[in-house]
Design a protein around this motif. Sequence first.
Motif, short mmCIF file in Angstrom:
data_model
loop_
_atom_site.label_atom_id
_atom_site.label_comp_id
_atom_site.label_asym_id
_atom_site.label_seq_id
_atom_site.Cartn_x
_atom_site.Cartn_y
_atom_site.Cartn_z
N PRO A 1 -8.50 0.18 -21.45
CA PRO A 1 -8.12 1.00 -20.31
C PRO A 1 -8.65 0.46 -18.98
N VAL A 2 -7.81 0.53 -17.98
CA VAL A 2 -8.18 0.31 -16.59
C VAL A 2 -7.92 1.61 -15.83
N THR A 3 -8.92 2.11 -15.11
CA THR A 3 -8.70 3.25 -14.24
C THR A 3 -8.51 2.75 -12.82
N TYR A 4 -7.52 3.32 -12.14
CA TYR A 4 -7.24 2.94 -10.75
C TYR A 4 -7.36 4.18 -9.87
N GLY A 5 -8.31 4.15 -8.94
CA GLY A 5 -8.47 5.22 -7.97
C GLY A 5 -7.62 4.94 -6.74
N HIS A 6 -6.69 5.82 -6.46
CA HIS A 6 -5.75 5.57 -5.36
C HIS A 6 -6.34 5.88 -4.00
N GLY A 7 -5.71 5.34 -2.97
CA GLY A 7 -6.10 5.61 -1.60
C GLY A 7 -5.75 7.02 -1.18
N SER A 8 -6.21 7.41 -0.01
CA SER A 8 -6.05 8.78 0.47
C SER A 8 -4.58 9.16 0.61
N GLU A 9 -4.28 10.35 0.15
CA GLU A 9 -2.96 10.95 0.32
C GLU A 9 -3.14 12.34 0.91
N LEU A 10 -2.17 12.79 1.65
CA LEU A 10 -2.21 14.13 2.24
C LEU A 10 -1.20 15.05 1.57
N LEU A 11 0.04 14.60 1.45
CA LEU A 11 1.08 15.38 0.78
C LEU A 11 0.84 15.30 -0.72
N ARG A 12 0.71 16.44 -1.37
CA ARG A 12 0.32 16.44 -2.78
C ARG A 12 1.29 15.67 -3.67
N THR A 13 2.56 15.65 -3.31
CA THR A 13 3.55 14.95 -4.14
C THR A 13 3.56 13.44 -3.91
N ASP A 14 2.70 12.94 -3.01
CA ASP A 14 2.57 11.49 -2.85
C ASP A 14 1.56 10.89 -3.84
N ALA A 15 1.00 11.71 -4.71
CA ALA A 15 0.06 11.23 -5.72
C ALA A 15 0.80 10.38 -6.76
N PRO A 16 0.08 9.56 -7.52
CA PRO A 16 0.74 8.61 -8.43
C PRO A 16 1.72 9.23 -9.42
N SER A 17 1.36 10.36 -10.05
CA SER A 17 2.25 10.87 -11.10
C SER A 17 3.48 11.58 -10.55
N THR A 18 3.45 11.96 -9.28
CA THR A 18 4.60 12.62 -8.66
C THR A 18 5.33 11.70 -7.68
#
Length: 408
Positions: free
Chosen positions: A104-121
């Motif tokens: 496994p590799v975990t990837y922490g994403h950069g800052s998002e403001l709109l909740r649907t801009d997150a990786p799974s959405t």
Amino acid sequence: MLLLGAVPADPAVAATASPAGDLHPGGQHAQGRGTVVSAERIYTLPTVEEVSASLEEHGFGNDQVRYGVEGYRLVYRTVDTDGRPTTASGLLILPLHRSGALTPVTYGHGSELLRTDAPSTDPHGFDATAALGYAASGFATLAPDYLGMGKGPGTHPYLHVRSAADVTLDMLRAADGYLPTEGRTLRSKVFATGFSQGGGVALGLGRNLREDDGTRFRLGAMAAVSGAYDLRRVQIPAMLEGEVAAKPATVSSAYALASFNRLHDVYDDPGEVFREPYAPKIDELTDGTHSYQELAEATPETLQELLTPHGEGLLREPNEAMSRALVETDNACTGWRPQAPTRLYFAGGDEQAANANTPFCARAFARQGVDVPVQDVGAEVTGPSLHFGSQIAAQPHITEWFLSASRH
């Protein structure tokens, strides 16, 4: 305060949709952290050519692509900033036709403001595409959405390192429980990485894996890219003195102050810290239902135009509540000793993350007796943004390092 981790979305590449019924219920221990609530396959890129095209859409290289992939959205149980039960979501990307247990590799994403801009959405956005690159080289890649993002309830606690590290560890547990239903398993050695806000998250996960007794996972290596590891002594002064570009500093400060206030009651009324006509708008614009573009359009060009003298004073000389908030943002590199190889990457001249953040982190680890190499990838950046370009430039180095370490 940083960071504008979002970029305008490019058109999604073609992907094979899952059947509507491709859902999987959670396990028996419904109240346990890391228990899967649901898992849904959300896309498939079956060929190396399709994966390469998706990476190229955001400027990522494809030299290390070896597999097609399939992406899943996991919803799982975790805890909020006060330790109360809640749920979070995240993107799990698996390499196709890769036999045996997956690292496994975990990837922490950069800052998002709109909740649907997150990786799974937003599975074809910039950060989800970065995660895709690791999966296409053969890793099982986990990109948590963080609290209050994606399909998780509530409002995102921006820059809160511990909670983001907690949801990352719980996503590891969730993936570990879910993968056997797909005929796959995870190895115990974990490689942690992250960009921008996610750089601190990767380091926070490293701390969790060092201190946590309730998981079989152990840290193999950490690689953090362009984080703001010390807001109080490095990032905030750089924003106030103009080292960080004015507009990113203004927008991220509005976001951070509103988020800190939700957790710590930093001010009684927005008018204390934000000037008119901005004060009435900030709380709503940072509640997860609006984009960075909307916040940018509703705020001025400089911090001095946004903040009242009291607001600027909170940045220069934090009160007790503000100090509590900053303690929670500035603990990724301090007070603990990494027990796995660690590397830090940045781009000289970064317009959003002050360069002094990275050597600060390296010095903090040096005080714990750990030598952490630092690499400036600025000369390898080809796009207009040194900040976003630093992730694109660092990723091949990180991938090759993780691949080498996974063989041992």
